[in-house]
Enzyme design. Structure first.
Site, PDB file in Angstrom:
ATOM      1  N   GLU A  32       0.844  -1.197   0.000  1.00 13.40           N
ATOM      2  CA  GLU A  32       0.000   0.000   0.000  1.00 13.40           C
ATOM      3  C   GLU A  32       0.877   1.244   0.000  1.00 13.40           C
ATOM      4  O   GLU A  32       2.013   1.213   0.503  1.00 13.40           O
ATOM      5  CB  GLU A  32      -0.902   0.023   1.246  1.00 13.40           C
ATOM      6  CG  GLU A  32      -1.759  -1.214   1.419  1.00 13.40           C
ATOM      7  CD  GLU A  32      -2.330  -1.314   2.830  1.00 13.40           C
ATOM      8  OE1 GLU A  32      -3.117  -0.422   3.205  1.00 13.40           O
ATOM      9  OE2 GLU A  32      -1.984  -2.261   3.555  1.00 13.40           O
TER      10      GLU A  32
ATOM     11  N   LYS B 110       2.268   4.606   1.340  1.00 12.93           N
ATOM     12  CA  LYS B 110       2.419   5.141   2.697  1.00 12.93           C
ATOM     13  C   LYS B 110       2.095   6.639   2.656  1.00 12.93           C
ATOM     14  O   LYS B 110       2.914   7.461   2.242  1.00 12.93           O
ATOM     15  CB  LYS B 110       3.837   4.910   3.198  1.00 12.93           C
ATOM     16  CG  LYS B 110       4.050   5.260   4.660  1.00 12.93           C
ATOM     17  CD  LYS B 110       5.461   4.847   5.096  1.00 12.93           C
ATOM     18  CE  LYS B 110       5.695   5.165   6.564  1.00 12.93           C
ATOM     19  NZ  LYS B 110       5.647   6.613   6.836  1.00 12.93           N
TER      20      LYS B 110
ATOM     21  N   ASP C 228       1.667  10.354   3.609  1.00 11.68           N
ATOM     22  CA  ASP C 228       2.411  11.252   4.492  1.00 11.68           C
ATOM     23  C   ASP C 228       1.424  12.190   5.170  1.00 11.68           C
ATOM     24  O   ASP C 228       1.180  13.313   4.731  1.00 11.68           O
ATOM     25  CB  ASP C 228       3.443  12.048   3.687  1.00 11.68           C
ATOM     26  CG  ASP C 228       4.412  12.792   4.599  1.00 11.68           C
ATOM     27  OD1 ASP C 228       4.443  12.499   5.800  1.00 11.68           O
ATOM     28  OD2 ASP C 228       5.140  13.665   4.102  1.00 11.68           O
TER      29      ASP C 228
ATOM     30  N   TYR D 124      -6.554   2.501   6.457  1.00 10.61           N
ATOM     31  CA  TYR D 124      -5.617   1.465   6.012  1.00 10.61           C
ATOM     32  C   TYR D 124      -5.687   0.172   6.828  1.00 10.61           C
ATOM     33  O   TYR D 124      -5.025  -0.809   6.503  1.00 10.61           O
ATOM     34  CB  TYR D 124      -4.172   1.993   6.017  1.00 10.61           C
ATOM     35  CG  TYR D 124      -3.671   2.463   7.364  1.00 10.61           C
ATOM     36  CD1 TYR D 124      -3.250   1.554   8.337  1.00 10.61           C
ATOM     37  CD2 TYR D 124      -3.588   3.821   7.662  1.00 10.61           C
ATOM     38  CE1 TYR D 124      -2.791   1.973   9.568  1.00 10.61           C
ATOM     39  CE2 TYR D 124      -3.120   4.258   8.885  1.00 10.61           C
ATOM     40  CZ  TYR D 124      -2.730   3.323   9.838  1.00 10.61           C
ATOM     41  OH  TYR D 124      -2.271   3.761  11.051  1.00 10.61           O
TER      42      TYR D 124
ATOM     43  N   LYS E 288      11.105   3.221   2.467  1.00 11.93           N
ATOM     44  CA  LYS E 288      11.166   4.679   2.381  1.00 11.93           C
ATOM     45  C   LYS E 288      11.786   5.109   1.061  1.00 11.93           C
ATOM     46  O   LYS E 288      12.825   4.583   0.646  1.00 11.93           O
ATOM     47  CB  LYS E 288      11.996   5.232   3.541  1.00 11.93           C
ATOM     48  CG  LYS E 288      11.423   4.927   4.908  1.00 11.93           C
ATOM     49  CD  LYS E 288      10.187   5.730   5.215  1.00 11.93           C
ATOM     50  CE  LYS E 288      10.511   7.167   5.507  1.00 11.93           C
ATOM     51  NZ  LYS E 288       9.318   7.966   5.872  1.00 11.93           N
TER      52      LYS E 288
ATOM     53  N   CYS F 202      26.843  46.068   2.474  1.00 12.63           N
ATOM     54  CA  CYS F 202      25.555  45.487   2.874  1.00 12.63           C
ATOM     55  C   CYS F 202      24.465  45.861   1.880  1.00 12.63           C
ATOM     56  O   CYS F 202      24.283  47.054   1.579  1.00 12.63           O
ATOM     57  CB  CYS F 202      25.176  45.961   4.274  1.00 12.63           C
ATOM     58  SG  CYS F 202      23.534  45.383   4.796  1.00 12.63           S
TER      59      CYS F 202
ATOM     60  N   CYS G  19      21.788  48.247   4.073  1.00 15.38           N
ATOM     61  CA  CYS G  19      22.159  49.569   4.593  1.00 15.38           C
ATOM     62  C   CYS G  19      23.401  50.151   3.928  1.00 15.38           C
ATOM     63  O   CYS G  19      23.816  51.262   4.265  1.00 15.38           O
ATOM     64  CB  CYS G  19      22.377  49.492   6.101  1.00 15.38           C
ATOM     65  SG  CYS G  19      23.846  48.537   6.575  1.00 15.38           S
TER      66      CYS G  19
END
Length: 658
Positions: A111, A113, A115, A220, A308, A402, A405
């Protein structure tokens, strides 16, 4: 009255039938207008006869009354985690272990999986009576009030059965994108991914919030069904589908492990075609009697395995590179990307860390690149497709001054930093840091409000927060009397925070929550810390030469002294007096595992250290508490084996908020 009652029941039955066709089967039988007419008829009758309203009526899915807190629910059968595999070889090994115990080949059910957020649903006489989160696998939280709002969940079954089913709550990808678009338009924080959005939605105290979120579910499994016996898991799923539950159609029975591997390979490449997020494949022995024979280890059932997926990657184009300036002045380059969907969320930016990283990867504006989420969280560029360059790509170097600034830039190691303490970007980031949960915890002072306060000249630094007035705040967009008073109350409350919280909130470079606490424990007040020499500071646990110099430098700057002066005049606590709560955890050792809903890992760690506790990375016999979020992993079983007390997130919050 009997005639009215029957008419109401007929309407409810008709609406439930159309809900099933629309939300479960995706086969609407009537138009939206016709459906709305049926619902309006039912609403009108229930308004006229309120005594006939039931909790499981379709009209109640909009959300009832808010609750004060979540009740604890003990699962009759624990929700165990599954052992994980990351390669085909590990699947072959799993199959060999099964065959060794059974003595022959077995069939598997595979099946997708999902999330999402695991939940259990309890039915009595065919009526939904309780829904609970997975929690730590043994104790969950009662979320019935929110689960009732999900239209794909039947509130009443045609058969008056007692049963428990388990499923995964999620938000479809297309609805998630629309939800974030709406939240962005309303200047609300956007969700990182569908899973976080789903988890946050089902854990709302007010079900009306959950009702506005596009939640869905796939069932499930079932732990028991009254009066029913099944030989296989696939038969049981088919029966649940007949009862009206939404079962994922992609399930498949495999006769051998090679078919399982083919299924895993197929969905590894096809997962993007789905309108919901999956993070792997679940493989289960199909024959239920064999599951009893296989049993379980101390950690996982032997009859199941989760495969996985490898980290998901996407190809996109670098449209530009932007630089942000943090509270310490550090310049962080970020790649602006052609938007792509990655692991359930639209990604249009990826961190490039620093100039060294840009040069190492040779990232250029106009490049085609491969991105992935580091740890499934932060998008980053992992590869530049050099062969696709056409000569139009442009190299990039961080600016010499920067970008906010135009102040001077210094380079220390790999880091470029703006040295102007009054840089507007640094100021904004300092205030956001000061207000966050682990620091001064000023509830309601989010990113957008900080911007508005600065843009409207109501504050110029973090100390100015304590001089705000309601008459100024109510003039701001989306700030009425109530919200402005709530903010002022939160600011006033923060005055009594500990010195450790204040030290951390000041944002002194290299001073984290633990160092801040150590300083507060070794000095009587802020004045002593300000007057301390580098040598005296280095005598404190956790304070090395770099941190000590950073503290000395901070308190030698005129801007810092002005901020401290204003904080003092406003009545902010500068003393190291330990409020009772500050020693609440008295050197208790904590381990954190799983995904917490209301805390980031760093926020939880900050709160624990602030209250006198310590956070370690591994469970041992010296651990006092394991705080468990969703999908806790092996640390949960280790804690059980060692007799360590396990806390759900809600139990953790009860301890720290006492």
């Amino acid at each position: 009255m009997e005639g009215i009652k029957q008419k109401i029941e007929n309407l409810r039955s008709e609406i439930r039938r159309h809900n099933h066709y629309y939300f479960v089967l995706d086969q609407p039988q009537i138009s939206d207008q016709e459906y709305d007419q049926l619902m309006q008829q039912l609403i009108k009758l229930e308004e006229e006869y309120p005594e006939l309203v039931t909790p499981n009526s379709p009209t109640q899915r909009v959300g009832g009354e808010a609750i004060d807190q979540f009740k604890k629910v003990e699962h009759q059968i624990p929700l165990l985690s599954l052992a994980k595999s990351f390669s085909e070889q590990e699947l072959y090994d799993f199959d060999q272990r099964v065959q060794k115990i059974i003595g022959e080949k077995v069939k598997y059910v595979v099946e997708l999986k999902i999330d999402g957020l695991s939940t259990s649903l309890l039915y009595e006489e065919g009526r939904l009576v309780q829904a609970a989160t997975r929690g730590n696998g043994i104790i969950g939280e009662d979320i019935t009030h929110n689960i009732r709002t999900i239209k794909s969940i039947p509130l009443n079954l045609d058969s008056q059965l007692d049963l428990e089913v388990r499923g995964e709550v999620f938000i479809p990808k297309d609805r998630f994108l629309k939800l974030n678009q709406w939240r962005k338009k309303e200047e609300l924080g956007t969700f990182a991914n569908p899973r976080n959005a789903a988890a946050g939605s089902v854990r709302q105290l007010d079900p009306k919030v959950a009702a506005r979120r596009p939640l869905d579910i796939f069932i499930y499994d079932s732990t028991y069904i009254e009066g029913q016996q099944f030989k296989t898991h696939s038969e049981r799923l088919d029966y649940l589908e007949e009862l009206g539950f939404k079962i994922n159609p992609a399930r498949q029975v495999c006769s051998e492990i090679e078919e399982v591997i083919e299924y895993c390979q197929k969905w590894t490449t096809k997962r993007e075609e789905l309108n919901y997020e999956i993070d792997g494949i679940v493989i289960k022995v199909n024959q239920l009697s064999l599951r009893e024979q296989l049993g379980a280890t101390a950690k996982h059932p032997r009859w199941a395995m989760a495969y996985k997926f490898p980290a998901q990657q996407q190809e996109t184009e670098v449209k530009g590179i932007e630089v942000t300036v943090g509270r310490t002045g550090a310049l962080t380059p970020t790649a602006v990307l052609e938007p792509v969907l990655l692991d359930g969320s639209e990604v249009s930016r990826a961190t490039l860390h620093n100039q060294d990283y840009i040069e190492e990867k040779d990232v250029r504006i106009g490049d085609r690149v491969i991105i992935e989420k580091s740890g499934d969280i932060i998008p980053q560029v992992v590869e530049v497709l050099v062969k696709e360059r056409n000569g139009q790509q442009e190299s990039y170097h961080l600016p010499q001054s920067c970008p906010i600034c135009q102040g001077e830039i210094s380079k220390v190691g790999a880091e470029h930093r703006c040295i102007n303490n009054n840089c507007p970007s640094r100021t904004e980031e300092k205030i956001k840091h000061f207000a966050k949960r682990g620091a001064m915890n000023i509830e309601g002072l989010g990113e957008s409000l900080v911007k508005k306060l600065l843009e409207n000249g109501l504050i110029a630094d973090l100390a100015d927060l304590y001089y705000l007035h309601q008459k100024e705040l109510v003039e701001l967009e989306r700030m009425g009397q109530k919200s402005s008073q709530n903010l002022l109350d939160a600011i006033e409350k923060s005055k009594d925070n500990s010195l450790a919280r204040l030290l951390f909130g000041l944002g002194i470079h290299h001073v984290g929550s633990e160092v801040a606490r150590n300083l507060a424990e070794n000095f009587s007040d802020l004045d002593e810390i300000m007057e301390a020499t580098k040598k005296e500071l280095m005598a404190i646990d956790g304070v090395g030469p770099k941190i000590a110099q950073s503290i000395v430098t901070y308190f030698s700057q005129q801007e810092s002294l002005e901020i401290i002066k204003k904080l003092r005049q406003a009545g902010v606590n500068l003393e190291s007096r330990q409020a009772e709560q500050d020693d609440l955890l008295e050197e208790k050792k904590f381990v954190l595992t799983g995904k917490l809903a209301d805390f980031t890992r760093s926020e939880a760690k900050g709160v624990i250290t602030e209250l006198g506790g310590k956070v370690t990375s591994s469970v041992s016999g010296q651990t006092d508490y394991l705080v468990v979020g969703d999908n806790p992993g092996s640390k949960y079983q280790q804690a059980q084996d060692l007799g360590v007390e396990i806390l759900s997130e809600e139990e953790f919050k009860e301890i720290i908020e006492d």
